[in-house]
Scaffold this active site. Structure first.
Site, short mmCIF file in Angstrom:
data_model
loop_
_atom_site.label_atom_id
_atom_site.label_comp_id
_atom_site.label_asym_id
_atom_site.label_seq_id
_atom_site.Cartn_x
_atom_site.Cartn_y
_atom_site.Cartn_z
N THR A 72 92.67 83.27 39.40
CA THR A 72 93.19 82.65 40.64
C THR A 72 94.70 82.42 40.53
O THR A 72 95.42 82.54 41.51
CB THR A 72 92.48 81.32 40.97
OG1 THR A 72 92.56 80.46 39.83
CG2 THR A 72 91.03 81.53 41.34
N ARG A 129 83.86 80.63 44.62
CA ARG A 129 83.27 79.32 44.89
C ARG A 129 84.25 78.18 44.95
O ARG A 129 83.88 77.07 45.31
CB ARG A 129 82.23 78.99 43.80
CG ARG A 129 80.92 79.64 44.13
CD ARG A 129 80.13 79.92 42.87
NE ARG A 129 79.63 81.28 42.89
CZ ARG A 129 78.48 81.64 43.40
NH1 ARG A 129 77.67 80.76 43.90
NH2 ARG A 129 78.10 82.90 43.41
N HIS A 152 80.55 92.68 34.54
CA HIS A 152 80.31 93.14 35.91
C HIS A 152 81.10 94.41 36.25
O HIS A 152 81.30 94.71 37.42
CB HIS A 152 80.64 92.01 36.90
CG HIS A 152 79.71 90.84 36.76
ND1 HIS A 152 79.97 89.59 37.27
CD2 HIS A 152 78.50 90.75 36.17
CE1 HIS A 152 78.96 88.77 36.98
NE2 HIS A 152 78.06 89.45 36.31
N SER A 202 82.12 79.06 37.32
CA SER A 202 81.19 78.01 37.77
C SER A 202 79.89 78.07 36.95
O SER A 202 79.06 77.18 37.06
CB SER A 202 80.87 78.20 39.25
OG SER A 202 80.24 79.45 39.45
N ASN A 227 87.94 74.07 33.03
CA ASN A 227 87.62 74.47 34.40
C ASN A 227 88.17 73.43 35.37
O ASN A 227 88.33 72.26 35.02
CB ASN A 227 86.09 74.59 34.57
CG ASN A 227 85.72 75.63 35.61
OD1 ASN A 227 86.14 76.78 35.51
ND2 ASN A 227 84.96 75.25 36.62
P1 NAD Z 1 83.13 81.37 40.64
O1 NAD Z 1 83.99 81.77 41.81
O2 NAD Z 1 81.71 81.11 40.87
O3 NAD Z 1 83.75 80.07 39.95
C1 NAD Z 1 85.10 79.97 39.64
C2 NAD Z 1 85.29 78.66 38.93
O4 NAD Z 1 86.61 78.64 38.44
C3 NAD Z 1 85.11 77.43 39.81
O5 NAD Z 1 84.33 76.49 39.11
C4 NAD Z 1 86.55 76.91 40.02
O6 NAD Z 1 86.61 75.50 40.10
C5 NAD Z 1 87.22 77.39 38.76
N1 NAD Z 1 88.64 77.68 38.89
C6 NAD Z 1 89.30 78.29 39.91
N2 NAD Z 1 90.59 78.46 39.60
C7 NAD Z 1 90.76 77.92 38.35
C8 NAD Z 1 91.88 77.79 37.50
N3 NAD Z 1 93.09 78.24 37.83
N4 NAD Z 1 91.68 77.20 36.29
C9 NAD Z 1 90.47 76.72 35.91
N5 NAD Z 1 89.38 76.83 36.71
C10 NAD Z 1 89.52 77.42 37.90
O7 NAD Z 1 83.38 82.49 39.57
P2 NAD Z 1 82.41 83.14 38.54
O8 NAD Z 1 81.65 82.09 37.82
O9 NAD Z 1 83.22 84.10 37.78
O10 NAD Z 1 81.36 83.94 39.43
C11 NAD Z 1 81.80 84.70 40.56
C12 NAD Z 1 81.40 86.17 40.53
O11 NAD Z 1 82.31 86.84 41.41
C13 NAD Z 1 81.56 86.81 39.20
O12 NAD Z 1 80.40 87.50 38.99
C14 NAD Z 1 82.71 87.80 39.34
O13 NAD Z 1 82.29 89.08 38.97
C15 NAD Z 1 83.01 87.90 40.80
N6 NAD Z 1 84.47 87.74 41.15
C16 NAD Z 1 85.41 88.35 40.38
C17 NAD Z 1 86.77 88.18 40.69
C18 NAD Z 1 87.80 88.87 39.83
O14 NAD Z 1 87.53 89.90 39.26
N7 NAD Z 1 89.00 88.29 39.70
C19 NAD Z 1 87.15 87.37 41.76
C20 NAD Z 1 86.13 86.79 42.54
C21 NAD Z 1 84.80 86.96 42.20
#
Ligand code: NAD
Length: 247
Positions: A28, A36, A121, A192, A213
């Site tokens: 992010t 999420r 993934h 998450s 997190n």
């Molecule tokens: P998630 O979106 O479910 O959770 C992200 C978590 O990270 C949240 O709990 C949030 O509070 C926390 N977060 C956000 N920014 C943060 C930061 N800067 N520092 C610390 N914590 C932070 O993500 P997930 O658990 O990876 O599951 C989502 C699914 O979506 C995965 O399977 C993934 O493959 C996919 N996805 C991938 C990308 C990518 O490749 N960058 C982006 C979006 C979703």
């Protein structure tokens, strides 16, 4: 906070083997939204939920619609590694971190220089023809003027990204599990821990556990060290603490 940074630096230095397990939150700070968090895609009011749009059956039935969504919401070609990716790559060079297990598909860990990256993934950077299996880089998907990118043989090109309804790649799972078994310390960050089966990997770990997190996770009560904050900032501070401890 400062005490926790110093503690994590000390844990990293003393552990025999450390594996990092991360998710969308790691990217992010590179400008890629998570699913999420507050700005996640799940809160956009859409008539077709992302789980459907990003499913295998939707890809097969509505390939053009899939690609429209995929190009707009999952591809961020301008994104660059942040301090979290860069710190982890440096720690691999220094022998402090043995592997990164990621749920991300963006390839930013490799762009930062990490070599042992287990992409549970898949990756947007690998694409294959469904007919002749020819390989195509991300540019083919980005630059193709057609709604559905096709191979020179005429077959449809599919990203090597694990869609809903599809299994995780078996060889990646074994490599990830092996790196977990060989580690005394696991750092979990930016996830998450709600997406299975990937999240089960972290739950099965029996060594020392540090979680970084922004929001609470279901494993917080099991963590030896818990840091609520932005992972790029936190890992950047840990890198600075390691430098201080070394001098
Ligand atoms: P998630 O979106 O479910 O959770 C992200 C978590 O990270 C949240 O709990 C949030 O509070 C926390 N977060 C956000 N920014 C943060 C930061 N800067 N520092 C610390 N914590 C932070 O993500 P997930 O658990 O990876 O599951 C989502 C699914 O979506 C995965 O399977 C993934 O493959 C996919 N996805 C991938 C990308 C990518 O490749 N960058 C982006 C979006 C979703």
């Amino acid at each position: 906070m400062n005490q926790n940074i110093e503690r994590l630096a000390a844990m990293l230095r003393s552990a025999k083997g450390c594996v990092f397990f991360g998710g969308a939150g790691v990217s992010t700070e590179s400008g890629i939204p998570d699913f999420r968090g507050a700005e996640g895609l799940y809160i956009e009011k859409r008539s077709i939920p992302p789980e459907t749009l990003l499913s295998h059956s939707f890809f097969m039935a509505e390939t053009a619609l899939f690609y429209d969504y995929y190009r707009k919401h999952l591809l961020f070609p301008g994104a660059r590694p942040n301090l979290a990716h860069r710190s982890l790559a440096a720690w691999e060079d220094q022998g402090l971190v043995q592997a990164v297990i990621t749920q991300n598909i963006d390839g930013l860990h490799q762009m930062a220089g990490s070599r042992q990256v287990h992409e549970l993934h898949g990756s947007i950077h690998r694409n294959r023809c469904m007919h002749c299996h020819a390989f195509y880089p991300l540019e083919k998907i980005l630059d193709d003027s057609e709604a559905v990118p096709h191979c020179s043989c005429g077959g449809i090109i599919k990203p090597e990204v694990v869609l809903y309804e599809e299994p995780l790649p078996a060889d990646t799972i074994s490599a990830a599990l092996e790196s977990i078994e060989n580690s005394e310390l696991m750092i979990i960050g930016g996830t998450s821990l709600r997406v299975y089966p990937a999240a089960g990997f972290a739950r099965g770990f029996r060594g020392k556990l540090a979680i970084i997190n922004k929001s609470p996770t279901d494993l917080d009560s099991r963590a030896d060290l818990l840091i609520q904050g932005a992972i790029g900032e936190v890992l950047g501070e840990v890198a600075a603490a390691l430098d201080r401890q070394a001098h």
